[in-house]
Design a protein around this motif. Structure first.
Motif, short mmCIF file in Angstrom:
data_model
loop_
_atom_site.label_atom_id
_atom_site.label_comp_id
_atom_site.label_asym_id
_atom_site.label_seq_id
_atom_site.Cartn_x
_atom_site.Cartn_y
_atom_site.Cartn_z
N ALA A 188 6.73 -2.01 11.06
CA ALA A 188 5.87 -2.76 10.14
C ALA A 188 4.84 -1.87 9.47
O ALA A 188 4.15 -2.32 8.57
CB ALA A 188 5.19 -3.91 10.88
N PHE A 189 4.73 -0.64 9.96
CA PHE A 189 3.74 0.24 9.35
C PHE A 189 4.40 1.56 8.96
O PHE A 189 5.40 1.96 9.54
CB PHE A 189 2.57 0.50 10.30
CG PHE A 189 2.99 1.05 11.63
CD1 PHE A 189 2.98 2.41 11.86
CD2 PHE A 189 3.41 0.20 12.64
CE1 PHE A 189 3.38 2.92 13.08
CE2 PHE A 189 3.82 0.71 13.86
CZ PHE A 189 3.80 2.06 14.08
N SER A 190 3.81 2.19 7.94
CA SER A 190 4.40 3.42 7.42
C SER A 190 4.05 4.61 8.29
O SER A 190 3.04 4.62 9.00
CB SER A 190 3.89 3.65 6.01
OG SER A 190 4.15 4.97 5.62
N LEU A 191 4.90 5.64 8.24
CA LEU A 191 4.60 6.89 8.92
C LEU A 191 3.33 7.53 8.37
O LEU A 191 2.71 8.36 9.02
CB LEU A 191 5.76 7.87 8.74
CG LEU A 191 7.05 7.59 9.52
CD1 LEU A 191 8.18 8.43 8.97
CD2 LEU A 191 6.84 7.88 10.99
N ILE A 202 -3.94 1.91 12.73
CA ILE A 202 -2.89 1.14 12.06
C ILE A 202 -2.26 0.15 13.02
O ILE A 202 -1.93 -0.98 12.65
CB ILE A 202 -1.83 2.08 11.43
CG1 ILE A 202 -0.87 1.30 10.52
CG2 ILE A 202 -1.00 2.81 12.46
CD1 ILE A 202 -1.20 1.40 9.08
N LEU A 203 -2.13 0.54 14.30
CA LEU A 203 -1.54 -0.37 15.28
C LEU A 203 -2.42 -1.61 15.45
O LEU A 203 -1.93 -2.72 15.57
CB LEU A 203 -1.37 0.32 16.63
CG LEU A 203 -0.24 1.34 16.73
CD1 LEU A 203 -0.11 1.84 18.16
CD2 LEU A 203 1.08 0.75 16.27
N ARG A 204 -3.74 -1.40 15.43
CA ARG A 204 -4.66 -2.52 15.57
C ARG A 204 -4.46 -3.50 14.41
O ARG A 204 -4.43 -4.70 14.59
CB ARG A 204 -6.10 -2.00 15.60
CG ARG A 204 -7.12 -3.04 16.02
CD ARG A 204 -8.49 -2.44 16.06
NE ARG A 204 -8.73 -1.60 14.88
CZ ARG A 204 -9.52 -0.53 14.86
NH1 ARG A 204 -10.13 -0.15 15.94
NH2 ARG A 204 -9.67 0.16 13.75
N ASP A 205 -4.32 -2.93 13.21
CA ASP A 205 -4.06 -3.79 12.05
C ASP A 205 -2.79 -4.60 12.23
O ASP A 205 -2.75 -5.78 11.92
CB ASP A 205 -3.94 -2.94 10.77
CG ASP A 205 -5.30 -2.50 10.27
OD1 ASP A 205 -6.30 -2.96 10.85
OD2 ASP A 205 -5.35 -1.70 9.31
N GLY A 265 0.12 2.33 5.07
CA GLY A 265 0.82 1.26 4.38
C GLY A 265 1.61 0.42 5.35
O GLY A 265 1.78 0.78 6.52
N PHE A 266 2.10 -0.71 4.85
CA PHE A 266 2.82 -1.66 5.70
C PHE A 266 4.17 -2.02 5.10
O PHE A 266 4.35 -1.94 3.89
CB PHE A 266 1.99 -2.93 5.89
CG PHE A 266 0.67 -2.67 6.54
CD1 PHE A 266 0.56 -2.55 7.91
CD2 PHE A 266 -0.46 -2.49 5.75
CE1 PHE A 266 -0.66 -2.29 8.50
CE2 PHE A 266 -1.69 -2.22 6.34
CZ PHE A 266 -1.79 -2.12 7.73
N LEU A 325 0.84 -1.21 0.00
CA LEU A 325 0.00 0.00 0.00
C LEU A 325 0.87 1.26 0.00
O LEU A 325 1.93 1.26 -0.61
CB LEU A 325 -0.99 -0.03 1.17
CG LEU A 325 -1.92 -1.27 1.16
CD1 LEU A 325 -2.73 -1.35 2.44
CD2 LEU A 325 -2.82 -1.28 -0.06
N PHE A 326 0.46 2.32 0.71
CA PHE A 326 1.20 3.58 0.59
C PHE A 326 2.27 3.72 1.67
O PHE A 326 1.96 3.91 2.85
CB PHE A 326 0.23 4.77 0.66
CG PHE A 326 0.93 6.09 0.54
CD1 PHE A 326 1.75 6.37 -0.54
CD2 PHE A 326 0.79 7.06 1.52
CE1 PHE A 326 2.42 7.58 -0.65
CE2 PHE A 326 1.45 8.27 1.42
CZ PHE A 326 2.26 8.54 0.32
N VAL A 327 3.52 3.62 1.24
CA VAL A 327 4.65 3.78 2.14
C VAL A 327 5.52 4.89 1.57
O VAL A 327 5.73 4.97 0.36
CB VAL A 327 5.46 2.46 2.22
CG1 VAL A 327 6.68 2.64 3.10
CG2 VAL A 327 4.59 1.34 2.76
#
Lengths: 257, 432
Positions: B375-378, B312-315, B382-383, B20-22
């Motif tokens: 593991a997740f983007s700022l 995003i943290l939940r994901d 995205g991841f 996705l979007f990183v």
């Protein structure tokens, strides 16, 4: 005077003098001059004008010797597509080095996403670069002081002293830092410091065909950029981190992250 | 052409898969070596705390394992630095941290805290072993036919005795007092050493998963847990080797013959081993409860307050890393060993199985913090997936791949083997 009295009086004098002296502040002339220098660089991005051509990215990479094909960049352009159902999709293929040449949205591993024209509520481009924060977390976390802030607000990296721990990359809330593919040290946008200190514009400002990017001096009331920032409604990115960023945006949407 | 190709691969690209979007510059910059860094410092701190339980608080039950834990902690010490050196892009400049420490940075204190701690552990070992060192000098000097190893040992002992060869009652008493003081001083320093490793992560405000004031405390608790677990396993394994050797009247692999303690019987060793392992396991349970409580509190608090980053943290926590967090870390690494240790009639073998699982659980905790935090983007949209390089194709994928991590993980045992020849960890002694 007895020795005991001498010691007693001395103690009283020193503590009394200490209290009143503490009201005075030792001023370092250098610090005074630096606290309000004549120059404070700031950047102004007009998102209404950006068309996502990517000239800025290319110019930046050539000017600052970042290999064109390396998947890191000092500046990049993001595309935002907001659908009528409220969904937001974004991409920045290769940081928009070659501009946005396809309608499909690059979702990396999830492939290319096609959004039908009639589904789109609005779409726009947002250029990004280092925010030259007033309170830069990257400078705070550098363990050796290899990255530092100049008096004019620009954050610089000493390539000869950086140990390459990556803490500054982790500490930046804007993701502007990376490891230089050739130098193997932390790298970031520095507003083309070698150019602006000689009275020139940055490479990206010069390359922008639509004047979406501008650089100016906040301390100069006649500077057009300073006037816009003072007199118009501008936004900044992620001010919740307390970094006091100095890249200002005209037409910033809430969807922009 | 080769050069231009090499320039295209930037640090982190070899093991990061974006989804996705990183943002363009985002990669998993802190990889396996930074997972190992808190893991190894945790083991150092934990082993030291275990040894201090006996030296400071006089927990007599831990007497035999305390000395082993101290020596093992000393062997682990240089290894705590290894992952950092293997991770730096400019390792030859690592010394800059000592030369121009920039004190607003959490990492800058590393050199100072680490050296202080090393001095304390070194000094404590010296005081614990001083009597033994002097006795060894006397024994070796009186030996008629000294081999080359004996001569080398004699030289080493002479050097490290620092000329202090007084074995009078007062001198030994002073040694004892010094050990107690150093062990006591060592506990806060060990906790600081590791707590600040937690602070390095907890203070990164840009990272939504890391930023919590609980991080240093969580790190300390899990450090003590992992340190104790490793000591139990290593102690049991080394004792097993000694039993095996004692039965066959052999003594290779171990330096006992070199230093002259040959009073060994398999039955005696077995009873010591069982007793120590059982007692230590109780302390392990206490620290485990504390560590798990804090970790769960952190997750619950994040879910309850549900700030911007929670989506995003939940994901990441409940979807992408579910297996790694809830099955591998909490299930296999916490709940299972907890039950194994609680069931009555604990045997050495069961304790060892539990401890292996505990070590695995703490490793997964470090992994989920360090890798999970990246593991997740700022962009929160995205991841990034991390793939540990197994087969290296250049220096970077070796250093920050399976090869480099195995190198780090095996180093303490190699170092222990040699240190044990000079400071025998299994020496049974009445005075300390």
């Amino acid at each position: 005077m007895k020795r005991r009295d001498f010691l007693k009086n001395s103690l009283v004098f020193i503590s009394g003098a200490g209290v009143s002296m503490s009201a005075l502040e030792w001023l370092d002339p250098k610090a005074v001059l630096a606290s309000r220098p004549e120059v404070r660089w700031a950047f102004l991005v007009d998102t209404h004008k950006c068309v996502g051509c990517g000239f800025c990215v290319k110019a930046c990479k050539i000017e600052n010797d970042i290999p064109l094909q390396a998947n890191v960049t000092r500046t990049w352009v993001e595309r935002y597509v907001i659908k009528k159902d409220g969904d937001v999709v974004m991409d920045s293929p290769k940081g928009a080095l070659n501009g946005f040449t396809s309608n499909k949205i690059d979702q990396n591993k999830s492939g290319m996403l096609e959004v039908a024209d009639e589904e789109i509520a609005q779409a726009f481009f947002v250029p990004k670069l280092c925010n030259q924060c007033e309170n830069p977390p990257c400078v705070q976390v550098c363990p050796v002081g290899a990255t530092y802030q100049a008096a004019d607000g620009v954050v610089l990296v000493d390539r000869k002293w950086c140990i390459g721990c990556g803490y500054c990359i982790m500490g930046c809330p804007y993701g502007v830092r990376f490891f230089h593919p050739k130098e193997k040290v932390a790298e970031k946008c520095n507003f083309c410091y070698h150019r602006i200190t000689q009275g020139k514009k940055t490479a990206c400002v010069q390359a922008c065909p639509f004047s979406a990017r501008k650089i100016g001096n906040l301390r100069d009331p006649k500077d057009p950029v300073a006037q816009v920032i003072l007199n118009q409604r501008v936004g900044v990115l992620r001010d919740e981190y307390g970094t006091k960023p100095h890249v200002f945006y005209i037409g910033l949407n809430k969807e922009v992250r | 052409m080769v050069e231009s190709l090499a320039q295209m691969v930037v640090h982190g690209e070899a093991w990061t898969v974006k989804d996705l979007f990183v943002l363009p510059n985002e990669y998993v910059y802190w990889s396996i070596q930074i997972v190992l860094y808190p893991y190894m410092t945790g083991l150092v701190a934990g082993a030291f705390v275990l040894s201090s339980l006996y030296h400071v608080f006089g927990v007599e039950k831990l007497k035999e394992i305390a000395r082993f834990a101290l020596v093992f902690s000393f062997a682990l010490l240089p290894v705590a630095m290894m992952p950092l050196m293997l991770h730096l892009q400019q390792p030859q400049r690592g010394i800059n941290v000592m030369m121009t420490p920039h004190f607003t940075s959490a990492i800058s204190a590393f050199g100072i805290v680490f050296m202080t701690y090393a001095c304390i552990v070194g000094a404590e070992i010296w005081f614990v072993y001083r009597q033994f060192i002097v006795e060894s000098i006397q024994r070796l000097e009186n030996k008629a036919d000294r081999g080359s190893i004996d001569s080398l040992l004699l030289l080493i002992y002479k050097l490290i005795s620092l000329g202090a060869r007084d074995l009078s009652e007062e001198a030994l008493h002073a040694d004892h007092k010094a050990v107690k003081f150093l062990a006591g001083l060592g506990i806060p320093v060990a906790c600081f050493l590791h707590g600040y490793a937690g602070f390095i992560f907890g203070s990164v405000k840009a990272n939504a998963l890391w930023m919590t004031p609980l991080m240093p405390v969580i790190f300390i608790c899990s450090a003590v847990v992992s340190g104790i677990a490793l000591c139990i396993i290593s102690y049991a394994v080394f004792m097993e080797i000694r039993k095996w050797a004692a039965k066959r009247n052999k003594n290779f692999l171990l330096p006992d013959r070199l230093v002259g303690t040959t009073d060994l019987s398999a039955d005696h060793l077995r009873s010591v081993q069982t007793h120590e392992v059982k007692m230590t396991s109780k302390y392990l349970l206490i620290f485990m409860t504390l560590a798990i409580t804090l970790e769960l509190l952190d997750i619950i608090f994040r879910g309850y307050t549900a700030v911007k980053s929670w989506d995003i943290l939940r994901d990441v926590i409940y979807e992408h890393d579910f297996t790694k967090i809830f099955i591998m870390q909490y299930g296999i690494g916490n709940v299972l060993p907890f039950l194994l240790l609680l069931i009555p009639g604990l045997t050495t073998r069961r304790a060892c199985v539990a401890c292996v699982l505990v070590l695995f659980g703490v490793f997964m905790m470090r992994w989920n913090v360090v890798i999970g935090g990246q593991a997740f983007s700022l962009s929160f949209a995205g991841f990034m997936h991390y793939h540990l390089p197994i087969i290296p194709h250049d220096m970077e994928t070796f250093k920050e791949g399976l090869g480099g991590s195995l190198l780090v993980l095996s180093a303490p045992f190699i170092i222990f083997y040699f240190i044990n020849m000079i400071f025998p960890a299994f020496l049974e002694d009445k005075s300390h």
